[in-house]
Design a protein around this motif. Sequence first.
Motif, PDB file in Angstrom:
ATOM      1  N   TYR A  88       0.838  -1.200   0.000  1.00  0.00           N
ATOM      2  CA  TYR A  88       0.000   0.000   0.000  1.00  0.00           C
ATOM      3  C   TYR A  88       0.876   1.254   0.000  1.00  0.00           C
ATOM      4  O   TYR A  88       0.632   2.198  -0.757  1.00  0.00           O
ATOM      5  CB  TYR A  88      -0.916  -0.029   1.226  1.00  0.00           C
ATOM      6  N   LEU A  89       1.907   1.259   0.835  1.00  0.00           N
ATOM      7  CA  LEU A  89       2.804   2.414   0.892  1.00  0.00           C
ATOM      8  C   LEU A  89       3.746   2.452  -0.310  1.00  0.00           C
ATOM      9  O   LEU A  89       4.006   3.539  -0.857  1.00  0.00           O
ATOM     10  CB  LEU A  89       3.613   2.401   2.190  1.00  0.00           C
ATOM     11  N   ILE A  90       4.249   1.297  -0.723  1.00  0.00           N
ATOM     12  CA  ILE A  90       5.190   1.288  -1.854  1.00  0.00           C
ATOM     13  C   ILE A  90       4.525   1.847  -3.104  1.00  0.00           C
ATOM     14  O   ILE A  90       5.126   2.650  -3.834  1.00  0.00           O
ATOM     15  CB  ILE A  90       5.702  -0.143  -2.103  1.00  0.00           C
ATOM     16  N   ARG A  91       3.290   1.451  -3.334  1.00  0.00           N
ATOM     17  CA  ARG A  91       2.576   1.928  -4.529  1.00  0.00           C
ATOM     18  C   ARG A  91       2.244   3.412  -4.453  1.00  0.00           C
ATOM     19  O   ARG A  91       1.839   4.012  -5.447  1.00  0.00           O
ATOM     20  CB  ARG A  91       1.309   1.102  -4.739  1.00  0.00           C
ATOM     21  N   ARG A  92       2.444   3.994  -3.282  1.00  0.00           N
ATOM     22  CA  ARG A  92       2.209   5.429  -3.102  1.00  0.00           C
ATOM     23  C   ARG A  92       3.506   6.180  -2.826  1.00  0.00           C
ATOM     24  O   ARG A  92       3.496   7.264  -2.255  1.00  0.00           O
ATOM     25  CB  ARG A  92       1.182   5.645  -1.989  1.00  0.00           C
ATOM     26  N   GLY A  93       4.620   5.573  -3.228  1.00  0.00           N
ATOM     27  CA  GLY A  93       5.874   6.314  -3.234  1.00  0.00           C
ATOM     28  C   GLY A  93       6.770   6.132  -2.044  1.00  0.00           C
ATOM     29  O   GLY A  93       7.362   7.112  -1.553  1.00  0.00           O
ATOM     30  N   TYR A  94       6.909   4.883  -1.559  1.00  0.00           N
ATOM     31  CA  TYR A  94       7.840   4.592  -0.469  1.00  0.00           C
ATOM     32  C   TYR A  94       8.701   3.386  -0.836  1.00  0.00           C
ATOM     33  O   TYR A  94       8.216   2.421  -1.430  1.00  0.00           O
ATOM     34  CB  TYR A  94       7.095   4.291   0.843  1.00  0.00           C
ATOM     35  N   ILE A  95       9.973   3.437  -0.454  1.00  0.00           N
ATOM     36  CA  ILE A  95      10.871   2.292  -0.568  1.00  0.00           C
ATOM     37  C   ILE A  95      10.882   1.564   0.776  1.00  0.00           C
ATOM     38  O   ILE A  95      10.941   2.201   1.828  1.00  0.00           O
ATOM     39  CB  ILE A  95      12.304   2.750  -0.918  1.00  0.00           C
ATOM     40  N   PHE A  96      10.827   0.237   0.741  1.00  0.00           N
ATOM     41  CA  PHE A  96      10.955  -0.561   1.961  1.00  0.00           C
ATOM     42  C   PHE A  96      12.287  -1.297   1.952  1.00  0.00           C
ATOM     43  O   PHE A  96      12.622  -1.977   0.977  1.00  0.00           O
ATOM     44  CB  PHE A  96       9.811  -1.571   2.075  1.00  0.00           C
ATOM     45  N   LEU A  97      13.040  -1.142   3.040  1.00  0.00           N
ATOM     46  CA  LEU A  97      14.247  -1.925   3.271  1.00  0.00           C
ATOM     47  C   LEU A  97      13.968  -2.863   4.435  1.00  0.00           C
ATOM     48  O   LEU A  97      13.781  -2.422   5.572  1.00  0.00           O
ATOM     49  CB  LEU A  97      15.437  -1.023   3.603  1.00  0.00           C
ATOM     50  N   THR A  98      13.892  -4.177   4.171  1.00  0.00           N
ATOM     51  CA  THR A  98      13.692  -5.164   5.231  1.00  0.00           C
ATOM     52  C   THR A  98      15.001  -5.905   5.459  1.00  0.00           C
ATOM     53  O   THR A  98      15.662  -6.327   4.510  1.00  0.00           O
ATOM     54  CB  THR A  98      12.583  -6.157   4.865  1.00  0.00           C
ATOM     55  N   VAL A  99      15.367  -6.061   6.732  1.00  0.00           N
ATOM     56  CA  VAL A  99      16.659  -6.646   7.077  1.00  0.00           C
ATOM     57  C   VAL A  99      16.464  -7.708   8.149  1.00  0.00           C
ATOM     58  O   VAL A  99      15.724  -7.491   9.130  1.00  0.00           O
ATOM     59  CB  VAL A  99      17.640  -5.566   7.591  1.00  0.00           C
ATOM     60  N   ASP A 100      17.111  -8.853   7.965  1.00  0.00           N
ATOM     61  CA  ASP A 100      17.140  -9.867   9.021  1.00  0.00           C
ATOM     62  C   ASP A 100      18.007  -9.376  10.167  1.00  0.00           C
ATOM     63  O   ASP A 100      19.180  -9.006   9.968  1.00  0.00           O
ATOM     64  CB  ASP A 100      17.718 -11.184   8.495  1.00  0.00           C
ATOM     65  N   VAL A 101      17.445  -9.336  11.374  1.00  0.00           N
ATOM     66  CA  VAL A 101      18.203  -8.941  12.560  1.00  0.00           C
ATOM     67  C   VAL A 101      19.438  -9.835  12.696  1.00  0.00           C
ATOM     68  O   VAL A 101      19.407 -11.018  12.351  1.00  0.00           O
ATOM     69  CB  VAL A 101      17.296  -9.060  13.803  1.00  0.00           C
ATOM     70  N   GLY A 102      20.527  -9.260  13.187  1.00  0.00           N
ATOM     71  CA  GLY A 102      21.754 -10.025  13.360  1.00  0.00           C
ATOM     72  C   GLY A 102      21.526 -11.321  14.118  1.00  0.00           C
ATOM     73  O   GLY A 102      20.856 -11.350  15.151  1.00  0.00           O
ATOM     74  N   GLY A 103      22.082 -12.422  13.593  1.00  0.00           N
ATOM     75  CA  GLY A 103      21.913 -13.726  14.230  1.00  0.00           C
ATOM     76  C   GLY A 103      20.609 -14.406  13.899  1.00  0.00           C
ATOM     77  O   GLY A 103      20.259 -15.415  14.527  1.00  0.00           O
ATOM     78  N   THR A 104      19.861 -13.889  12.894  1.00  0.00           N
ATOM     79  CA  THR A 104      18.604 -14.495  12.474  1.00  0.00           C
ATOM     80  C   THR A 104      18.544 -14.489  10.952  1.00  0.00           C
ATOM     81  O   THR A 104      19.264 -13.741  10.285  1.00  0.00           O
ATOM     82  CB  THR A 104      17.378 -13.741  13.016  1.00  0.00           C
ATOM     83  N   GLY A 105      17.677 -15.326  10.393  1.00  0.00           N
ATOM     84  CA  GLY A 105      17.492 -15.334   8.947  1.00  0.00           C
ATOM     85  C   GLY A 105      18.799 -15.504   8.210  1.00  0.00           C
ATOM     86  O   GLY A 105      19.613 -16.370   8.524  1.00  0.00           O
ATOM     87  N   GLY A 106      19.019 -14.641   7.220  1.00  0.00           N
ATOM     88  CA  GLY A 106      20.247 -14.716   6.441  1.00  0.00           C
ATOM     89  C   GLY A 106      21.391 -13.903   6.994  1.00  0.00           C
ATOM     90  O   GLY A 106      22.438 -13.787   6.345  1.00  0.00           O
ATOM     91  N   SER A 107      21.236 -13.339   8.197  1.00  0.00           N
ATOM     92  CA  SER A 107      22.248 -12.440   8.763  1.00  0.00           C
ATOM     93  C   SER A 107      23.175 -13.156   9.727  1.00  0.00           C
ATOM     94  O   SER A 107      22.755 -14.022  10.505  1.00  0.00           O
ATOM     95  CB  SER A 107      21.575 -11.267   9.484  1.00  0.00           C
ATOM     96  N   GLU A 108      24.418 -12.748   9.703  1.00  0.00           N
ATOM     97  CA  GLU A 108      25.415 -13.300  10.615  1.00  0.00           C
ATOM     98  C   GLU A 108      25.309 -12.643  11.990  1.00  0.00           C
ATOM     99  O   GLU A 108      24.698 -11.591  12.150  1.00  0.00           O
ATOM    100  CB  GLU A 108      26.822 -13.060  10.055  1.00  0.00           C
ATOM    101  N   GLY A 109      25.957 -13.284  12.969  1.00  0.00           N
ATOM    102  CA  GLY A 109      26.051 -12.693  14.295  1.00  0.00           C
ATOM    103  C   GLY A 109      25.350 -13.512  15.351  1.00  0.00           C
ATOM    104  O   GLY A 109      24.820 -14.588  15.097  1.00  0.00           O
ATOM    105  N   GLN A 110      25.332 -12.967  16.553  1.00  0.00           N
ATOM    106  CA  GLN A 110      24.720 -13.600  17.717  1.00  0.00           C
ATOM    107  C   GLN A 110      23.385 -12.924  17.984  1.00  0.00           C
ATOM    108  O   GLN A 110      23.298 -11.714  18.126  1.00  0.00           O
ATOM    109  CB  GLN A 110      25.625 -13.434  18.941  1.00  0.00           C
ATOM    110  N   SER A 111      22.324 -13.709  18.046  1.00  0.00           N
ATOM    111  CA  SER A 111      21.015 -13.159  18.365  1.00  0.00           C
ATOM    112  C   SER A 111      21.060 -12.457  19.721  1.00  0.00           C
ATOM    113  O   SER A 111      21.573 -13.001  20.700  1.00  0.00           O
ATOM    114  CB  SER A 111      19.974 -14.272  18.386  1.00  0.00           C
ATOM    115  N   GLN A 112      20.498 -11.249  19.780  1.00  0.00           N
ATOM    116  CA  GLN A 112      20.625 -10.416  20.975  1.00  0.00           C
ATOM    117  C   GLN A 112      19.344 -10.298  21.802  1.00  0.00           C
ATOM    118  O   GLN A 112      19.387  -9.939  22.957  1.00  0.00           O
ATOM    119  CB  GLN A 112      21.063  -9.003  20.564  1.00  0.00           C
ATOM    120  N   LEU A 113      18.178 -10.551  21.210  1.00  0.00           N
ATOM    121  CA  LEU A 113      16.893 -10.283  21.860  1.00  0.00           C
ATOM    122  C   LEU A 113      16.870  -8.849  22.405  1.00  0.00           C
ATOM    123  O   LEU A 113      16.867  -8.597  23.599  1.00  0.00           O
ATOM    124  CB  LEU A 113      16.595 -11.273  22.984  1.00  0.00           C
TER     125      LEU A 113
END
Length: 604
Positions: A88-113
């Motif tokens: 809804y927002l993208i079609r009205r002129g917004y870019i979305f950057l979604t990122v896996d938190v460190g230590g989750t998904g495709g991201s490296e690191g230690q999960s911090q909670l």
Amino acid sequence: MVVAAPGLAAPAALSAAAPPTAWEPGPASYDVVVTDDIPITMRDGRVLRGAVHAPADPATGQAAPGPFPVILVQTPYGKTIDGQVSEYLIRRGYIFLTVDVGGTGGSEGQSQLFGQVEAEDGAELVEYAADLPHSNGKVGATGFSYLGIDQVFTAAEVGPGSPLKAIFPVFTAADPYRDLFVSGGVVNMESSLGLIASYFGLRTFSPLLERRNDPLDALRLVLEHGLAAIPFELTTGLNVLFQQGRVHDSEYWQERAPQRVLKKVVDNGVAAYLVGGQYDVFQRGEPLLYSGLQNAAAGRPVTAPMLPDQDPTSKYQLLWGPWDHGNQGEGIDLERIKLAWFDQWLKGIDTGILDVDKPFQVLEADGTTYRMGSFPSESAQVKRLHLSPGAKLTASPLPGANQAIFFKGISLACNQAINQWAAGALRAFVQFCTSAPLLQGLLDILQPGDAVYDTAPLTSPMRLSGPLSLTLKATSNRPETMFVTEVYDVAPNGTQRLVTGGAQLGSQRAIDPQRSWAAGGDWIMPYHPLTETATSPVPTGATTRYDIEIRSSFYTVPAGHRLRLKVKSGDTPHLLPPPMKLLDLLGGVYGIQSSSTLNLTVAN
């Protein structure tokens, strides 16, 4: 700190689904183009993985030139699974950057909670977002639950003059320890097990999806993320079992409490639109985020109640509805509100969303909506009801023998709490069983040993509009006690709907008067240290006072209905009696004294 005459405004004529002006959302002018699995190298060499969802030219399918604001989403559940991207927002002129938190998904690191490293990552990601191609240099953030908590920590970490201008946290904790993990020192088993299972599972196995183009790296991350269960899930579980460590409040939990950084959010100039729910798992904390931000903006202590005559700023708003953790915004156009908020702050469009003098809006289940400026509300009063003999809630105490509670540690109730602490997953089941008064009555009969108190049928509506508490004075024959409190709206046909509740472990009854909110001789919002050093056995045979926090509620009990209080010793599957204290609990008999009072914040 004394709460002085809190109260409510009159019902608003405005819909919760739109800002109060003639502003209308722009047309959906763009398609969406996605660039996935983007490596983002952090300050310490770790690589986080992100995805960009950008407006695209409908004719060519290529990224539109913009420039556009960027909305940052940080998720621990896998950006492909739970990226919370708004087309809804993208079609009205917004870019979305979604990122896996460190230590989750495709991201490296230690999960911090929610640890400090995550906050620093968030601030770094804001700068990265502002520099994306086709960005106008202004950044917002959105997301709910864990993703909302990370927004607050990021907003506190960025510093003044940051590209981050506004956030939109939905269903967000002020203090995850008190809001979710425990209630009065009693562990929330239902939510904790669900969180551990879902968080561990998604964190550990989401790399198989997020890094599907590189199977070896995916397997490396699965192992890396899975090993994080030792310092988090395994340690926490053992602490609960043996009643030590994280079962108590400590620096570990305080570091993870967004409430402590609210002044930094305000100092950094970041605007915040909060969304909360009557049956959300973070029901306790969402109003405290609002009052904390408002107090910080007014130069007052973040943890204090707002003053009745305090002039709030519309830069910090809260929308409160009849929602659980799984149906946020149901019945309204939350995307439209979000667009109005970000258009105001990131595009400089006057959407009218700031044109309110009472920035705390309540939407009840029947569609009634009204606004408040302060929390506690500025025109309400504290009303006390005595727990009187004859199972009555009365304005004055009545003489005679009162009720006794027997420790059971479990309950057979079917009420909204089961669904609330299951994050909305059991909504259909609870709707079925709570619509059957005979079933509810049978469950009550099958579990003797609870205490129940009712008002007479109300002659006029009673609008609960803030904190509640129970000043309970009781004797015990055992050195540990466990109390569960539930407040109900009881219809003339006997149907009872849970409004709110709380709990208290007797050995954790100590009060911190500097953090508690007072009303006369009672604490309308008691604050318990819940630390290991604050633990004290319950004296047997003597009358002991327990100040039990009951989660704030914004709910109108209709005329003709009764207000009901249940005082119990269990709440299955929500609360877990402490295993290492069972010997001190078993056989417990608690005698309630008539000087006990249920304390309500009620609108005039």
